[in-house]
Each structure stands twice: as structure tokens, then as C-alpha cells.
Scaffold this active site. Structure first.
Site, PDB file in Angstrom:
ATOM      1  N   ARG A   7       0.810  -1.158   0.054  1.00  0.00           N
ATOM      2  CA  ARG A   7      -0.077  -0.126   0.264  1.00  0.00           C
ATOM      3  C   ARG A   7       0.842   1.210   0.681  1.00  0.00           C
ATOM      4  O   ARG A   7       0.456   2.384  -0.585  1.00  0.00           O
ATOM      5  CB  ARG A   7      -1.027   0.339   1.611  1.00  0.00           C
ATOM      6  CG  ARG A   7      -1.484   1.439   1.257  1.00  0.00           C
ATOM      7  CD  ARG A   7      -2.324   0.927   2.712  1.00  0.00           C
ATOM      8  NE  ARG A   7      -2.939   2.176   2.565  1.00  0.00           N
ATOM      9  CZ  ARG A   7      -4.315   2.523   2.777  1.00  0.00           C
ATOM     10  NH1 ARG A   7      -5.015   1.525   1.887  1.00  0.00           N
ATOM     11  NH2 ARG A   7      -4.855   3.959   2.928  1.00  0.00           N
ATOM     12  N   ILE A  34      -6.430   7.867  -1.473  1.00  0.00           N
ATOM     13  CA  ILE A  34      -6.867   6.367  -1.362  1.00  0.00           C
ATOM     14  C   ILE A  34      -7.713   5.879  -0.212  1.00  0.00           C
ATOM     15  O   ILE A  34      -7.466   6.777   0.753  1.00  0.00           O
ATOM     16  CB  ILE A  34      -5.509   6.017  -1.290  1.00  0.00           C
ATOM     17  CG1 ILE A  34      -5.170   4.515  -0.601  1.00  0.00           C
ATOM     18  CG2 ILE A  34      -4.152   6.711  -0.355  1.00  0.00           C
ATOM     19  CD1 ILE A  34      -4.223   3.748  -1.381  1.00  0.00           C
ATOM     20  N   SER A  35      -7.933   5.148  -0.465  1.00  0.00           N
ATOM     21  CA  SER A  35      -9.420   4.576   1.357  1.00  0.00           C
ATOM     22  C   SER A  35      -8.770   4.051   1.491  1.00  0.00           C
ATOM     23  O   SER A  35      -7.421   3.038   1.719  1.00  0.00           O
ATOM     24  CB  SER A  35     -10.693   4.055   0.246  1.00  0.00           C
ATOM     25  OG  SER A  35     -11.392   4.245  -0.889  1.00  0.00           O
ATOM     26  N   GLN A  36      -9.392   4.396   2.543  1.00  0.00           N
ATOM     27  CA  GLN A  36      -8.917   3.454   4.597  1.00  0.00           C
ATOM     28  C   GLN A  36      -8.626   2.584   3.873  1.00  0.00           C
ATOM     29  O   GLN A  36      -9.844   1.679   3.492  1.00  0.00           O
ATOM     30  CB  GLN A  36     -10.176   4.234   5.623  1.00  0.00           C
ATOM     31  CG  GLN A  36     -10.083   3.571   7.454  1.00  0.00           C
ATOM     32  CD  GLN A  36     -11.359   3.601   7.279  1.00  0.00           C
ATOM     33  OE1 GLN A  36     -12.023   3.752   6.845  1.00  0.00           O
ATOM     34  NE2 GLN A  36     -11.400   3.351   8.371  1.00  0.00           N
ATOM     35  N   PRO A  37      -7.976   1.466   4.644  1.00  0.00           N
ATOM     36  CA  PRO A  37      -7.330  -0.170   4.055  1.00  0.00           C
ATOM     37  C   PRO A  37      -9.021  -0.763   4.581  1.00  0.00           C
ATOM     38  O   PRO A  37      -9.352  -1.910   3.700  1.00  0.00           O
ATOM     39  CB  PRO A  37      -6.566  -0.305   5.014  1.00  0.00           C
ATOM     40  CG  PRO A  37      -5.592   0.603   5.180  1.00  0.00           C
ATOM     41  CD  PRO A  37      -6.619   2.448   5.423  1.00  0.00           C
TER      42      PRO A  37
END
Lengths: 233, 810
Positions: A58, A84-87
Site C-alpha cells: 500500500r 486513497i481509501s481507508q484500508p
């Protein structure tokens, strides 16, 4: 055994040890911790998704100055008003569409390319579209370096990717107030589309669209910005 | 120029200079608010400005600590400070968007950093106000015996500054406005420059003029946050800004891109192309789409959304479109056969654009036969100018896609109060209905508050069984509610069900609805919404009280429809959603609390620090603190409430704000001037303070009924009523500060700078405190508190005067 041979043995071991260190991923431990604490602990149990989250670096998908936050439990800015989205959200969206190795998946909103990378670990082919040229080019370079089953297009995602469709699943990563008719057309019968409702930095809710026999149903899933919503009242 | 010898001459020139400089400060404050609102968001502009305005309080602190030194050098210090303030006004905003000073508010709250840059911005914006207020403070202290005249000049100048900035905003690109404003301060400094300092003052003044010219021709670029709607739109393919129009409503910009499509939660049954086109932004925020006319005039994209619901039930002939924005609701009504449409829109700049430059793009929607546009607020239109009873009253789609996270929490929305819906019901024809739509939000707030309001409005209008008069349908993204004057009949109920089936929507509220009908196409994992909705519809008041958010109907006394946060249940909600979630659920309100907290903390420091330099008995200092603090609080509370009341009264916010501020400044200035003729004795001051308290207390109970009764009158009558109702208390209130200063001048002049600082600090705190109290307790409570503040001032002064007399006897 001669002393010379002993010295060579020790020296050789040291060289091997150093070589192994330079090739290792400095964020591997962070990634494992992320999967254990943010993903697995919150109920994600789709094995291919967990494996993919453990493998995909990531930190390579975020700007250099954000790398130390790459495995934190939040979205990160990647420029051009995008994130970038939260995992956890990436894992949740992946699990919800139930990807299979033979699947063909369309993603609208490549962004950093991270979601596409996760999907590429699992499915047969990922087609991903990004409307912001700079982001599309950057993601394309990285995805092509890491994978050979990802196609990136810089275009308006409204029209989908007709020539590659229909798709087993469509992942829309950029929230919008309209679900374009072409995307609905390009979804296979029995296919699933996942869309976030809301802004990346504000409260979000995921919506699942399913297509069966020309009948469309949607399901509002719980808000998943930070943690799964658990009502105690 | 020697002050003592030329008091008369300096006095005239001083008055003009002070007036110009005061105008510049207020104009700069308003201009800065607009600029920061454009590049960031309105609430954060407010957060930043509140710290900047503490420059007034800080100037009092510095003057209290270094009074003798500043007075000794005042002849060159005052012009220098004015000029410095003017130069800073010109450059601080471009500076704040450069390099390491640049920050993004969204990143602050999401852990993206930028706190240091925010602090630096606080300091940068603080400086022009600090230096500007220092100049004023020195003048006040140096000639405190003439404070009545000086304060008059200060107030008149401030009022003029407010009007000036409106003029500039309507004609000049926002980045250029500070250049003109800064020049005023530079000129005011030049005006006060005597022979001793003219050799540097004149070159400085000329440099200032050159800087103004340079900034006018090279203002730079407005660099918006990358998360603002406009900035994100500019990343779309072929996006171009086709129109930029400054206005008093904000900077209006039009962006064209084929990728900007309008089809709010359109049904899956819609298979045609959704065309892209133009979008209007105001201050960088989304305002509305401009819909190009369809090839088939009967086809309209909204026919495939939940907003089609009222047209499923009938063919309304007379339609009222409230807050009609870019005319989409008007074109929707036209496509469904409406013959006479009244469109009410506040923003005259947008109306003008749509009638002229954007006429072709919008299909000339506002020039269609039968369409009439009214540029004022809906309430005023309904109260006075509406021509007939309507078959349909349509409100615009509420909230943003996915919710707006409380960013509108502090906005007064008079169209959505209980009184408004009751008035709408009165304006319906016998078969008429009201339609209101909203995006789905999570957690449910708007989607519960609307039905709660409709139920209570219906009951208040004599409808005994609201359940038979209300219907609602739900898509994957939006809800539409209708409230009919007559009960729904079986044909209509059947038509709604049929429409839902065609469109893959679900009925949400219908007489005889079965529970399983609610989730045929659009399922939710949170069925508690339906339970609570049913309880609200059944009239269970506990359904409103035991919910974690405020969903009771808003009223004219508390017209904050989009305010949902309950302070009392903040902890409980944080426990459910998590501490990190809360800022993103109700950002606007929490920003207000942060603003109040930070300004209160800093104000406390600024007020306490001078105490170390003041060597008198503590009783006198507490009396000064209470008196001048109460004046600062009371005046600002009164001003804010008057603005809110008159926004509703006039229906034109810009006009209302200008009227209230300029009237208050004018009449307070006259009061201040006349106070010079009064003896600054305890008896006079106490009696005037009591009078101010009494007038405000009267206002608390009489003003609203008076305005309601006269709302339908013509503008001339309304202006006359405004002048009297604002002017009389303002006149009285304006006397108290100069009288207090003159009293201190006679008995304890060392406290004057401190008093100036206290007044400045409390004025800043009062702005956010008044808003918080208005949201929590309503306007009436705020004006009562303003009255109590003046009462406190009267009592503090009684106490203080006894201490002074006692000390002078001993």
C-alpha cells in the site's frame, strides 16, 4: 578445518544476511498489523481479500510524503482532490463483491490504483478507468509494473468499458449522485456493483447494486468510514 | 502637529482619518471573510477571523502595559500604524496562500496535518487588525475627553465600511478588493502626518498607492482547496470556467464540462444518455446545474426520480417553486404541464445570469410564458406577494449527496420552519400539495426531520389525521415527501405504487402500506429508521426526544433546520460512532464550538495580562471588567439578533444586513456624539444603561409580533419601521461606551486601554456565543441575555461609582 576457511564462512554468512535485508519490505510488519487489527479484527473473513491485503504494498500507492501514514486507519490525500481509501473500506468493498479467480471486474475511479491492485491479486482481469489524467498515468505506471492483468484507461467513467464488458462486478470508488445507465448495462446478470455514498472525508455509506433478470435492487450497507457501525441503543 | 495646541484642527482631520481607517478595518474583515470562504469554507473563515479580530483585544492589552511610551510617541505612531495596517491588508491574503503558510481545512480534521500552517495563518491575519486597532486605541486614550466625537467617527466609519465592501464585492473581483481597502488606511495615516513625519509618510503613502495599482492589475490567482467542489470540477475533462461574476451574494462562476451530469439518483429504468453541461458555483461551492432543454419538451430527467411524485398524483396548473436555484424545478413543472409558475430565488446574480448570458444554455427557462421570477426569500413572497393559491408548492432537493455533514448547521433556513409549512398550507388550493425532497443521509437526520415537520404543520393547520395526507417514496439515493390538503384517495395510492414499480422505487409512507413494501427494491441494513419514522408519524413525541440527534421541527425562533447535534448527547453519540467520527457528522456546529473555545481562551489571557500592570484595588478593576464586558456582549448580541430578525423581514439577506448594520452604526454614532454633551456621571450612566436594558427586554416580546404583522407592507413602510425599531435602542446603546470612558478618564485613566481591550475581546466572543445560544435556545433568549447584559452594566457602574466616591473621600 583451517582458520582461513572459517573466516570465509563467517564472511559469506554476513554477506548473505545483508543481501536478504536490502531486499525486504520495510513496511511488511505495518502491513501485517494493518490486516490483523483493522481488517481481520473487524470481521473481514474473505480469505482471498485478506491475502491480497497482506501482499499489496500500500505504501507504494501513496505520495512519498504520506508513506509513513500508508498503513494508518484512515484515507490519505493523493492530490487533485482525491484520496486513497481507508484500508478497511477497500477490504470491505472487495469482500462484498465476492470476487472469484475467473471474474472480470471494472473499476471506476482508479485513483491511486490500490483498489485495482487488490482486485488484481484475486480476479482474472481488472479494467480500471480514471478521469484525472495525472492520476491515471501515475497509477498505470505502477500497476503495469506490478501486474499483468490490469488495464488502465484515462477517460470519463460514465461510459464504462463497453468493449471489455460485461463484468462480473463493478467497483465505483468515486462517489457520485448518478449511476450511469451504461454501467448498469455492462453489469452481468447476477453481477454486483458497489458504490460509496458520500464524500471520502465525511461520513460514507456503501451501497450494493444487484442485477437479476432486469430487476435492480440496492442495499444500503452500514457506514464504514472508520469502524463497522454497531448500534448499542 | 502638536495635539494640545491644535486640538480643534486635529479634531476635524482626526475625525475624518479615524472614520476612513474604521471603514477600512470593517471592510477588510468582511472582504477577508469572503476570500477565506471561497478558498476554504465559510465556517472556517469564521474560525480564522474570530482570532484575527482579537487584535482589538490585544491592542488594549499592549496599551495597558505600555501606555506612557505609546502616548509619548503617538504623533508618529498613529499614522505609522494606520499605514502599516493598510499595507498588511493588501498583502496578508496572498501571503497566506503561499508556500508553507498554505493549509487545507479538510486535511486538518482528517489527520493530514497543517496545524502549524493554521497557527501561522492566525498570526498573519491577526496583524492588520492588531495594528489597526492600536491606532484607534491610541487616539481614544490620547483624547479620551473627546471620546463621544471620536466614537461617533469610528461608528459612522464602520457602517460606511460595511456598505463600501458590498459595493466593491458587487463590482470587483474578490482578490482586488483588499487593495482598495488597504489604501483607505494608508490615506488615513497620511492625513494625520504632520511636518515632523511627512518626509517618510509621503513616500510610504505613494508606495501604498503604487502597491494598490500593482495588486489591482496583478491580483494573483484564487487558489482554492483541492477539495472544494469547484476545484474538483476543474479536473474533469474539458472543464473550463465560462463565466466569473462578482456579486454581493458571493463570487459566481460557471464551469462547463461534458462530464458534469445532472440526474439525481435517477431510476435504473432510465436508459437514455444523461447530458453534461454547465454548473454554477458560488464561492467555490456547488450551487446548481444548468439543465439544457430536452429534445422532447415533455421529457425531463426528474421524471425518473422521486421528485416526480407530485406529478404522478395530479397535473398541477399553478406551481410555486421555492428556492428555485437554477430553474430545474421550473423546467420540471413546465414539462409536466404547469401553466403558471412562480419561481422564488434569493440570489439575484444567478437570476440575472440565467436571464441573460446563460439564457440559451438554460433554454430560457425563466422567460417561458407563465413563469415569473421573484428575487426574495420564500417567506416574504408567501406573506405578501403570492398571487394565488397553488396546486403545488415545491421545495428544492435538500442536503448534499450523502449528506453535507452539518456544514449548513448554522444557516437560518426560514423556508423549512414550522411556521413556513403552515403558511404554505394556507396558500394551497383545495386539492393542492407541498412536495419536499432530500438526499438520503446516514445517520438519518433530514429524512426524519422533514416528516416530523410535516406532521406538526398538518396538525397545527387543523388536519386531524396527517397519515392520510402524507405520502413518501424512496429510491437508492433520495426521498420525496408530499403533504396534501385533502386525504389521499385509493386511485392516488395505486398510482404511487405503480410509479414505484416502474422506477424500482419503494413506497415509504402510504395509507395502508405493508411493511414488506418498503424494501422491495432498495434494502437497508438499518430498519430502525422505519420504526422511528412510524413513531413520528403516529405523533409519538418521544420519538423526537429520545433520538441522538435533534429532529424536532425548527421554528422561526430557532430556524436552524440543518442543525442536528445535541450537545447533551454528544458523549453518547461519540460512544456509538466513535470520537473520530463526530467532526464529520456535524462539522459546522463543532466548528462553532471550537471558534468559541479558542477565542474565549485567548480573550481570557488578553484580559488577565494587563492586571499585572494595573496597580489599583481589585474592586475597581472588576467593575470595569463587568461594565465594558457587558457592553461588548450586549451590543453584539443585539446586533446579531436584529440581523436575523430583519433577514426574515426583508427577505433579502444582503439588504437586511446592510440596513441593520448601517442603521445601528449611524444611530449609535449619533448617540455617542450627543453623549459628549451629557455629564459622565454615575446617575446618567446608570439610567441610560437601564433604559437600554428595558428597550431590549421590550424587543424580546414585541419585536417579532411587530415584524410579523407588518411583513406584507411595502418597502417604504418596512424601512421606516426598521429605522425606528433599530435606531432607538442603537441610539441609547451608543452612549454608554463613551460615557464610561469619560468617567474613567476623570477617575482612573490608566484603566482606559484595558477597558478598550475588554470591550474588543467580548465583542469577538459574543459573535460565536450569540450564534450558539440562538441555535440552542432561540433568538428570544439571546435578546433577553442582551438586556440582562445592559442591566449588569448599570449595576456594575453603580457599584463602581461607589468605590470611586469612597476612594476619593478617603
Amino acid at each position: 578445518m583451517s582458520r582461513k576457511f572459517l573466516y570465509l564462512l563467517v564472511l559469506g554468512s554476513l554477506v548473505l544476511l545483508l543481501a536478504s535485508q536490502t531486499g525486504s519490505d520495510p513496511y511488511e510488519a505495518n502491513r501485517q498489523q494493518m490486516v490483523n487489527e483493522q481488517i481481520r479484527a473487524r470481521g473481514i473473513d474473505h480469505y482471498p481479500t485478506l491475502e491480497a491485503m497482506e501482499r499489496v504494498p500500500r505504501h507504494r500507492f501513496v505520495p512519498r510524503e504520506q508513506q509513513r501514514f500508508a498503513y494508518f486507519d484512515r484515507p490519505l490525500p493523493i492530490g487533485y482532490g482525491q484520496t486513497i481509501s481507508q484500508p478497511y473500506i477497500v477490504a470491505y468493498m472487495t469482500q462484498i463483491i465476492d470476487p472469484k479467480p475467473h471474474h472480470k471486474v471494472l473499476e471506476i475511479g482508479t485513483g491511486s490504483g490500490y483498489q485495482a491492485a487488490i482486485l488484481a491479486e484475486i480476479v482474472d482481469h481488472v479494467y480500471t478507468i480514471e478521469i484525472v489524467p495525472e492520476l491515471g498515468r501515475s497509477a498505470s505506471r505502477l500497476l503495469n509494473e506490478l501486474y499483468d492483468n490490469v488495464s488502465v484507461k484515462i477517460a470519463d467513467g460514465y461510459h464504462g468499458w463497453e468493449e471489455a464488458g460485461p463484468f462480473d462486478a463493478i467497483v465505483v470508488t468515486a462517489a457520485a449522485g448518478t449511476i450511469p445507465p451504461p454501467l448498469i448495462e455492462q453489469l452481468k446478470e447476477g453481477g454486483k456493483m458497489i458504490i460509496p455514498v458520500g464524500s471520502p472525508y465525511l461520513t460514507q455509506q456503501l451501497m450494493l447494486v444487484e442485477k437479476r433478470s432486469r430487476r435492480y435492487t440496492t442495499r444500503s450497507l452500514m457506514p464504514v468510514r472508520f469502524v463497522p457501525f454497531r448500534r448499542s441503543e | 502637529m502638536d495635539v494640545e495646541k491644535t486640538r480643534e484642527n486635529v479634531s476635524n482631520r482626526l475625525l475624518v482619518s479615524l472614520g476612513l481607517h474604521s471603514a477600512a478595518i470593517i471592510a477588510f474583515q468582511l472582504s477577508l471573510m469572503q476570500l477565506i470562504s471561497i478558498v476554504q469554507w465559510h465556517h472556517f473563515a469564521y474560525m480564522i477571523i474570530s482570532i484575527a479580530m482579537l487584535g482589538f483585544g490585544a491592542s488594549g492589552t499592549l496599551l495597558a502595559l505600555a501606555r506612557k511610551k505609546t502616548m509619548k510617541h503617538s504623533h508618529w505612531l498613529v499614522p505609522l500604524l494606520m499605514m502599516l495596517s493598510g499595507v498588511l491588508m493588501m498583502v496578508v491574503f496572498p501571503l497566506s496562500r503561499a508556500g508553507f503558510l498554505r493549509f487545507d481545512v479538510f486535511l486538518l480534521f482528517s489527520g493530514g496535518g497543517g496545524w502549524l500552517a493554521l497557527l501561522m495563518n492566525y498570526l498573519v491575519f491577526f496583524l492588520p487588525f492588531f495594528f489597526g486597532a492600536l491606532a484607534i486605541g491610541i487616539i481614544f486614550i490620547r483624547q479620551s475627553s473627546q471620546i463621544g466625537s471620536l466614537y461617533f467617527s469610528n461608528l459612522i466609519g464602520s457602517g460606511a465600511g460595511g456598505l463600501l465592501v458590498l459595493l466593491l464585492m458587487s463590482a470587483v473581483f474578490p482578490l482586488r478588493v483588499p487593495a482598495f481597502i488597504g489604501l483607505l488606511s494608508i490615506l488615513s495615516g497620511l492625513l494625520l502626518s504632520d511636518r515632523r513625519i511627512i518626509r517618510w509618510a509621503l513616500p510610504a503613502g505613494i508606495s501604498g498607492l503604487l502597491l494598490t495599482v500593482y495588486l489591482f492589475f496583478a491580483p494573483g490567482l484564487l487558489q482554492l482547496s483541492e477539495y472544494k467542489s469547484l476545484e474538483m470540477a476543474l479536473h474533469l475533462p474539458e472543464a473550463t470556467v465560462t463565466q466569473t461574476t462578482p456579486s454581493v451574494y458571493g463570487l459566481v462562476q460557471v464551469v462547463h464540462s461534458p462530464a458534469q451530469r445532472f440526474a439525481p439518483a435517477v431510476s435504473f429504468s432510465y436508459t437514455d444518455e444523461i447530458p453534461g453541461g454547465k454548473v454554477i458555483f458560488v464561492n467555490g461551492d456547488f450551487f446548481g446545474h444548468i439543465l439544457e432543454p430536452a429534445e422532447n419538451p415533455l421529457e425531463h430527467i426528474l421524471n425518473y426520480t422521486t421528485q416526480q411524485l407530485p406529478f404522478v398524483l395530479s397535473d398541477p396548473e399553478r406551481v410555486l417553486c421555492i428556492n428555485a436555484g437554477t430553474g430545474v424545478a421550473v423546467s420540471h413543472a413546465l414539462a409536466n404541464g404547469a401553466g403558471k409558475i412562480d419561481a422564488v430565488i434569493e440570489n439575484r446574480a444567478v437570476v440575472s445570469l440565467l436571464k441573460n448570458e446563460l439564457k440559451q444554455a438554460s433554454g430560457g427557462v425563466f422567460q417561458e410564458p407563465g413563469v415569473e421570477v421573484h428575487a426574495l426569500q420564500a417567506r416574504n413572497f408567501l406573506a405578501g406577494e403570492s398571487r394565488w393559491d397553488y396546486d403545488l408548492i415545491v421545495l428544492p432537493l435538500l442536503d448534499g449527496f450523502g449528506g453535507t455533514s452539518g456544514l449548513n448547521a448554522l444557516r437560518e433556513e426560514y423556508s423549512y420552519t414550522l411556521e413556513s409549512f403552515q403558511l404554505m398550507l394556507q396558500r394551497l388550493s383545495p386539492k393542492g400539495m407541498i412536495a419536499v425532497s432530500t438526499w438520503l443521509d446516514y445517520p438519518p437526520r433530514t429524512s426524519l426531520k422533514i416528516p416530523a415537520t410535516l406532521v406538526e404543520a398538518a396538525l397545527g393547520s387543523g388536519i386531524e389525521a396527517p397519515l392520510r395526507h402524507i405520502a413518501a417514496i424512496r429510491s437508492w439515493g433520495t426521498l420525496t415527501f408530499i403533504l396534501k390538503k385533502e386525504p389521499l384517495n385509493e386511485t392516488e395510492i395505486g398510482a404511487i405504487r405503480h410509479f414505484c414499480d416502474e422506477m424500482f422505487f419503494d413506497p415509504l409512507l402510504l395509507p395502508g402500506l405493508r411493511p414488506e413494501e418498503r424494501q422491495q427494491y432498495n434494502l437497508t441494513d438499518d430498519p430502525q429508521y422505519f420504526d422511528r419514522l412510524d413513531r413520528i408519524m403516529a405523533g409519538d413525541s418521544r420519538a423526537l426526544e429520545d433520538y441522538g440527534f435533534t429532529i424536532a421541527p425548527s421554528t422561526d425562533n430557532k430556524p436552524y433546520f440543518s442543525q442536528f447535534l445535541r450537545l447533551g448527547s454528544l458523549r453518547h453519540m461519540a460512544g456509538i460512532f466513535g470520537d473520530e467520527q463526530m467532526p464529520f457528522l456535524e462539522l459546522g456546529y463543532l466548528t462553532l464550538i471550537i471558534t468559541l473555545a479558542q477565542s474565549a481562551l485567548l480573550a481570557l489571557i488578553l484580559i488577565v495580562v494587563p492586571l499585572f500592570a494595573l496597580k489599583k484595588s481589585r474592586y475597581k478593576k472588576s467593575a470595569t471588567l463587568v461594565y465594558f464586558g457587558a457592553l461588548g456582549l450586549g451590543y453584539m448580541f443585539a446586533e446579531i439578533i436584529l440581523i436575523q430578525r430583519f433577514v426574515l423581514y426583508f427577505g433579502q439577506p444582503v439588504f437586511a444586513v446592510a440596513t441593520v448594520i448601517s442603521t445601528m452604526m449611524l444611530f449609535s454614532g449619533v448617540g455617542s456624539r450627543l453623549s459628549q454633551k451629557l455629564e459622565a456621571g454615575p446617575c446618567n450612566i446608570r439610567n441610560i444603561a437601564f433604559l437600554a436594558a428595558g428597550l431590549l427586554l421590550l424587543f424580546a416580546f414585541v419585536l417579532t409580533p411587530l415584524l410579523q404583522a407588518s411583513i406584507a407592507l411595502g418597502n417604504a413602510s418596512k424601512i421606516a419601521i426598521s429605522l425606528l425599531s433599530i435606531g432607538i435602542p442603537a441610539f441609547v446603546m451608543g452612549m454608554l461606551f463613551p460615557l464610561g470612558v469619560r468617567f474613567l478618564d476623570r477617575h482612573d485613566p490608566e484603566q482606559i486601554p484595558w477597558a478598550w481591550g475588554i470591550n474588543g475581546c467580548l465583542s469577538v466572543i459574543s459573535t460565536s456565543l450569540a450564534t450558539l445560544l440562538a441555535v440552542e435556545s432561540g433568538f428570544q433568549a439571546v435578546i433577553i441575555i442582551a438586556a440582562l447584559a445592559y442591566l449588569l452594566a448599570a449595576m456594575a457602574f453603580s457599584f463602581s461609582s461607589k468605590i470611586f466616591r469612597k476612594n476619593s473621600v478617603s
